[in-house]
Design a protein around this motif. Structure first.
Motif, PDB file in Angstrom:
ATOM      1  N   ARG A   1       2.212  13.028  -8.286  1.00 34.50           N
ATOM      2  CA  ARG A   1       0.970  13.499  -8.894  1.00 34.50           C
ATOM      3  C   ARG A   1      -0.013  12.355  -9.072  1.00 34.50           C
ATOM      4  NH1 ARG A   1      -3.198  16.611  -9.282  1.00 34.50           N
ATOM      5  NH2 ARG A   1      -4.101  16.717 -11.367  1.00 34.50           N
ATOM      6  N   ILE A   2       0.469  11.207  -9.493  1.00 34.79           N
ATOM      7  CA  ILE A   2      -0.419  10.064  -9.719  1.00 34.79           C
ATOM      8  C   ILE A   2      -0.994   9.555  -8.407  1.00 34.79           C
ATOM      9  CG2 ILE A   2      -0.422   7.641 -10.449  1.00 34.79           C
ATOM     10  CD1 ILE A   2       1.501   8.567 -12.701  1.00 34.79           C
TER      11      ILE A   2
ATOM     12  N   ARG B   1      -0.831   3.151 -13.627  1.00 30.77           N
ATOM     13  CA  ARG B   1      -1.335   4.442 -14.100  1.00 30.77           C
ATOM     14  C   ARG B   1      -0.211   5.283 -14.678  1.00 30.77           C
ATOM     15  NH1 ARG B   1      -5.843   7.624 -12.917  1.00 30.77           N
ATOM     16  NH2 ARG B   1      -6.875   5.605 -12.657  1.00 30.77           N
ATOM     17  N   GLN B   2       0.957   5.260 -14.040  1.00 30.46           N
ATOM     18  CA  GLN B   2       2.086   6.027 -14.549  1.00 30.46           C
ATOM     19  C   GLN B   2       2.517   5.513 -15.924  1.00 30.46           C
ATOM     20  OE1 GLN B   2       5.679   6.035 -12.120  1.00 30.46           O
ATOM     21  NE2 GLN B   2       6.171   8.088 -12.815  1.00 30.46           N
ATOM     22  N   LYS B   3       2.574   4.212 -16.076  1.00 33.34           N
ATOM     23  CA  LYS B   3       2.965   3.645 -17.364  1.00 33.34           C
ATOM     24  C   LYS B   3       1.944   4.002 -18.442  1.00 33.34           C
ATOM     25  CE  LYS B   3       4.643  -0.466 -17.248  1.00 33.34           C
ATOM     26  NZ  LYS B   3       4.795  -1.940 -17.175  1.00 33.34           N
ATOM     27  N   PHE B   4       0.656   3.930 -18.098  1.00 26.94           N
ATOM     28  CA  PHE B   4      -0.407   4.240 -19.043  1.00 26.94           C
ATOM     29  C   PHE B   4      -0.296   5.690 -19.514  1.00 26.94           C
ATOM     30  CE2 PHE B   4      -4.904   5.657 -19.662  1.00 26.94           C
ATOM     31  CZ  PHE B   4      -5.150   4.952 -20.821  1.00 26.94           C
ATOM     32  N   LEU B   5      -0.111   6.629 -18.585  1.00 32.13           N
ATOM     33  CA  LEU B   5      -0.038   8.035 -18.955  1.00 32.13           C
ATOM     34  C   LEU B   5       1.229   8.337 -19.746  1.00 32.13           C
ATOM     35  CD1 LEU B   5      -1.343   9.752 -15.695  1.00 32.13           C
ATOM     36  CD2 LEU B   5      -2.577   9.344 -17.836  1.00 32.13           C
ATOM     37  N   GLN B   6       2.317   7.661 -19.415  1.00 36.77           N
ATOM     38  CA  GLN B   6       3.544   7.859 -20.177  1.00 36.77           C
ATOM     39  C   GLN B   6       3.399   7.328 -21.597  1.00 36.77           C
ATOM     40  OE1 GLN B   6       6.263   5.994 -17.405  1.00 36.77           O
ATOM     41  NE2 GLN B   6       6.993   7.966 -16.642  1.00 36.77           N
ATOM     42  N   LEU B   7       2.674   6.233 -21.748  1.00 35.40           N
ATOM     43  CA  LEU B   7       2.425   5.721 -23.088  1.00 35.40           C
ATOM     44  C   LEU B   7       1.586   6.695 -23.909  1.00 35.40           C
ATOM     45  CD1 LEU B   7       1.696   1.953 -22.331  1.00 35.40           C
ATOM     46  CD2 LEU B   7       3.760   2.939 -23.313  1.00 35.40           C
ATOM     47  N   LEU B   8       0.710   7.424 -23.242  1.00 40.76           N
ATOM     48  CA  LEU B   8      -0.088   8.452 -23.917  1.00 40.76           C
ATOM     49  C   LEU B   8       0.686   9.746 -24.105  1.00 40.76           C
ATOM     50  CD1 LEU B   8      -3.590   8.080 -22.220  1.00 40.76           C
ATOM     51  CD2 LEU B   8      -2.768   7.048 -24.338  1.00 40.76           C
ATOM     52  N   ASN B   9       1.933   9.764 -23.629  1.00 39.15           N
ATOM     53  CA  ASN B   9       2.797  10.950 -23.737  1.00 39.15           C
ATOM     54  C   ASN B   9       2.217  12.125 -22.973  1.00 39.15           C
ATOM     55  OD1 ASN B   9       5.165  12.142 -24.640  1.00 39.15           O
ATOM     56  ND2 ASN B   9       4.177  13.073 -26.417  1.00 39.15           N
ATOM     57  N   ALA B  10       1.565  11.832 -21.855  1.00 36.70           N
ATOM     58  CA  ALA B  10       0.986  12.888 -21.027  1.00 36.70           C
ATOM     59  C   ALA B  10       2.070  13.486 -20.139  1.00 36.70           C
ATOM     60  CB  ALA B  10      -0.142  12.325 -20.166  1.00 36.70           C
ATOM     61  N   PRO B  11       2.272  14.805 -20.199  1.00 39.21           N
ATOM     62  CA  PRO B  11       3.280  15.420 -19.329  1.00 39.21           C
ATOM     63  C   PRO B  11       2.804  15.431 -17.880  1.00 39.21           C
ATOM     64  CG  PRO B  11       2.065  17.099 -20.518  1.00 39.21           C
ATOM     65  CD  PRO B  11       1.603  15.779 -21.059  1.00 39.21           C
TER      66      PRO B  11
ATOM     67  N   PRO C   1       0.830  -1.208   0.000  1.00 42.47           N
ATOM     68  CA  PRO C   1       0.000   0.000   0.000  1.00 42.47           C
ATOM     69  C   PRO C   1       0.861   1.254   0.000  1.00 42.47           C
ATOM     70  CG  PRO C   1       0.036  -0.989   2.183  1.00 42.47           C
ATOM     71  CD  PRO C   1       0.753  -1.947   1.282  1.00 42.47           C
ATOM     72  N   VAL C   2       0.481   2.232  -0.815  1.00 39.02           N
ATOM     73  CA  VAL C   2       1.166   3.520  -0.824  1.00 39.02           C
ATOM     74  C   VAL C   2       0.297   4.596  -0.173  1.00 39.02           C
ATOM     75  CG1 VAL C   2       2.525   2.966  -2.864  1.00 39.02           C
ATOM     76  CG2 VAL C   2       0.317   4.103  -3.129  1.00 39.02           C
ATOM     77  N   ALA C   3      -0.991   4.312  -0.030  1.00 41.14           N
ATOM     78  CA  ALA C   3      -1.897   5.246   0.632  1.00 41.14           C
ATOM     79  C   ALA C   3      -3.144   4.486   1.050  1.00 41.14           C
ATOM     80  CB  ALA C   3      -2.266   6.406  -0.280  1.00 41.14           C
ATOM     81  N   LYS C   4      -3.765   4.967   2.137  1.00 40.70           N
ATOM     82  CA  LYS C   4      -5.038   4.424   2.592  1.00 40.70           C
ATOM     83  C   LYS C   4      -6.031   5.576   2.679  1.00 40.70           C
ATOM     84  CE  LYS C   4      -7.245   1.535   6.093  1.00 40.70           C
ATOM     85  NZ  LYS C   4      -7.060   0.782   7.364  1.00 40.70           N
ATOM     86  N   VAL C   5      -7.186   5.385   2.042  1.00 40.07           N
ATOM     87  CA  VAL C   5      -8.229   6.397   2.012  1.00 40.07           C
ATOM     88  C   VAL C   5      -9.465   5.797   2.661  1.00 40.07           C
ATOM     89  CG1 VAL C   5      -9.541   8.001   0.586  1.00 40.07           C
ATOM     90  CG2 VAL C   5      -7.250   7.274  -0.138  1.00 40.07           C
TER      91      VAL C   5
ATOM     92  N   ILE D   1      -5.789   8.983  -4.995  1.00 47.25           N
ATOM     93  CA  ILE D   1      -6.465   9.276  -3.726  1.00 47.25           C
ATOM     94  C   ILE D   1      -7.781  10.000  -3.985  1.00 47.25           C
ATOM     95  CG2 ILE D   1      -6.339  10.722  -1.653  1.00 47.25           C
ATOM     96  CD1 ILE D   1      -3.354  10.013  -1.496  1.00 47.25           C
ATOM     97  N   ASP D   2      -7.743  11.007  -4.865  1.00 46.86           N
ATOM     98  CA  ASP D   2      -8.977  11.726  -5.205  1.00 46.86           C
ATOM     99  C   ASP D   2     -10.015  10.785  -5.817  1.00 46.86           C
ATOM    100  OD1 ASP D   2      -7.838  14.035  -4.297  1.00 46.86           O
ATOM    101  OD2 ASP D   2      -7.511  14.935  -6.266  1.00 46.86           O
ATOM    102  N   GLU D   3      -9.563   9.852  -6.653  1.00 47.77           N
ATOM    103  CA  GLU D   3     -10.495   8.914  -7.268  1.00 47.77           C
ATOM    104  C   GLU D   3     -11.149   8.009  -6.232  1.00 47.77           C
ATOM    105  OE1 GLU D   3      -8.636   6.747 -10.419  1.00 47.77           O
ATOM    106  OE2 GLU D   3      -8.437   8.517 -11.712  1.00 47.77           O
ATOM    107  N   ARG D   4     -10.388   7.592  -5.243  1.00 47.10           N
ATOM    108  CA  ARG D   4     -10.962   6.763  -4.186  1.00 47.10           C
ATOM    109  C   ARG D   4     -12.080   7.526  -3.459  1.00 47.10           C
ATOM    110  NH1 ARG D   4      -8.175   3.286  -6.233  1.00 47.10           N
ATOM    111  NH2 ARG D   4      -7.067   1.602  -5.138  1.00 47.10           N
ATOM    112  N   ILE D   5     -11.809   8.794  -3.181  1.00 48.95           N
ATOM    113  CA  ILE D   5     -12.803   9.605  -2.469  1.00 48.95           C
ATOM    114  C   ILE D   5     -14.051   9.786  -3.331  1.00 48.95           C
ATOM    115  CG2 ILE D   5     -13.239  11.921  -1.561  1.00 48.95           C
ATOM    116  CD1 ILE D   5     -10.268  11.992  -0.743  1.00 48.95           C
ATOM    117  N   ARG D   6     -13.860  10.076  -4.603  1.00 49.35           N
ATOM    118  CA  ARG D   6     -15.006  10.241  -5.497  1.00 49.35           C
ATOM    119  C   ARG D   6     -15.811   8.954  -5.600  1.00 49.35           C
ATOM    120  NH1 ARG D   6     -11.030  12.722  -9.118  1.00 49.35           N
ATOM    121  NH2 ARG D   6     -11.178  14.994  -9.009  1.00 49.35           N
TER     122      ARG D   6
END
Length: 405
Positions: free
Chosen positions: A64-65, A48-58, A31-35, A70-75
């Motif tokens: 940041r990820i 998620r990091q690999k996916f965004l890097q494949l999309l060339n997202a800066p 675990p890296v975080a608990k929400v 964490i925000d997604e868990r809360i939502r």
């Protein structure tokens, strides 16, 4: 873009990401975080990091990820508590829509990602997590969003006799179909710019307009000259804020408000705009741009373009008069920067193979222009709902138990 080309690109990028993977990859499910009662794992962060890097997202940094997950868990917890359930059909439609940006089916896109080590669940979570949140926000706040005629008039700049002018910076990023998903991810990142300087740096690096040399900065413009659909979006910004990405033909546009003033002059509005488009083969090649520069030096009015097009097929020169709300968004944006007789060579057609030599002929003023009120209402409603969504997330985060490992 065909499947083999996308697969090759993702495979190469995937190899680079895996080659740089840190030592902590050995414990993927730590675990890296608990929400509250939910856990964010190392596996999810790396996926998620690999996916965004494949999309060339800066900006796809690890910190940041983790914040995003964490925000997604809360939502997602709020969506579940509200009893909102997504239908399989709705999920499939959203996945297909995202994959279609690369001209692929969901199966083809998933397969290409899988060959670079990104699981189908990562793709699904990335696309679907926002759907339930959007439904929750709409269900909870739509009844509160009542747009009045006065607000619409203010957005259109017609509520008073005092005109409004704005200082705006622009970024327009070419988005041919084969690069649509990367450009979309980049535009989303740029829309989060926190300062004029940050936005300007993005403009210098990515924008395809003539203003890129000035960091995307435009001079003072009367608000009424901007496209009707853009006016309420600009008015809804505070100085320094950026619009959400705006899709235009084969490109994505973003605008940042730098300053706004009331001029004290009567507001002008226009019932019609006349312009000419002269099409030159070769796109934005140095040769074609040089040809366009020579034509620009020879012509002073739209009538002069008939001499330039003499002996060529009729379709190379189009001259038209339209209401402001009927003009294609990318053309409207360029026309807003021009006085009659001035020219823009920022746009292309035919997937970049044809340069558009765009000249403004004239604007026809009208006393009571009521263009695109429906578009204004929709833009104001979406802006208001986005504000409610941010407030709700802030409240939920304040009440949540968040522990970072």
């Amino acid at each position: 873009m065909n499947l083999s080309r996308l697969t090759q690109r993702l495979a190469i990028a995937g190899f680079a990401v895996m080659a740089a993977a840190p030592a902590f990859a050995q414990n993927l499910y730590a675990p890296v975080a608990k929400v509250n009662q939910s856990v964010v794992t190392e596996y999810e962060v790396q996926q998620r990091q690999k996916f965004l890097q494949l999309l060339n997202a800066p900006g796809a940094t690890r910190d940041r990820i983790v914040d995003v997950l964490i925000d997604e868990r809360i939502r997602n917890e709020a969506v579940a508590d509200a009893g909102i359930e997504l239908t399989p059909e709705g999920i499939d439609e959203s996945l297909a829509e995202f994959a279609a940006r690369a001209n692929l089916s969901t199966e083809e896109f998933t397969k290409a990602l899988g060959q670079s080590g990104v699981s189908p669940e990562t793709f699904r979570d990335f696309v679907v997590n926002s759907i339930g949140w959007r439904e929750l926000v709409r269900a909870r706040y739509s009844s509160r969003v009542q747009i009045t005629d006065a607000e619409i008039d203010r957005a259109l700049g017609t509520a008073s006799n005092s005109g409004v002018r704005v200082l705006v910076s622009e970024i327009i990023i070419p988005a041919p179909p084969e690069n649509a998903e990367q450009v979309t991810a980049l535009a989303e990142q740029i829309s989060q710019s926190q300062s004029v300087g940050e936005f300007s740096n993005y403009a210098t690096q990515y924008s395809a307009t003539a203003s890129r040399g000035r960091g995307g900065r435009l001079g003072w413009q009367d608000l009424s000259l901007l496209p009707p659909t853009l006016q309420p979006l600009i008015l809804a910004l505070a100085p320094g804020e950026v619009t959400a990405p705006l899709p235009i033909p084969n490109a994505v546009a973003l605008f940042q408000l730098r300053d706004i003033q009331e001029t004290g002059n009567p507001t002008s509005s226009y019932s019609s705009i006349e312009y000419a488009a002269y099409y030159l083969a070769g796109g934005r090649s140095p040769e074609t741009l040089a040809q366009a520069a020579k034509i620009r030096a020879r012509v002073d009015t739209c009538n002069d373009l008939y001499g330039e097009a003499q002996g060529q097929p009729a379709e190379v020169l189009e001259r038209t008069t339209k209401a402001p709300g009927e003009i294609a968004q990318d053309i409207a944006i360029e026309l807003s920067k021009l006085d009659p007789g001035e020219v823009s060579t920022a746009l292309t057609r035919s997937d970049g193979q044809t340069l558009m030599f765009l000249m403004l002929c004239s604007r026809t003023a009208t006393a009571n222009q009521e263009a695109s009120r429906d578009a204004v209402i929709n833009a104001l409603r979406q802006e208001r709902l986005a504000g409610y969504a941010d407030q709700l997330l802030d409240q939920l985060k304040a009440d949540a138990r968040i522990v970072r490992k």
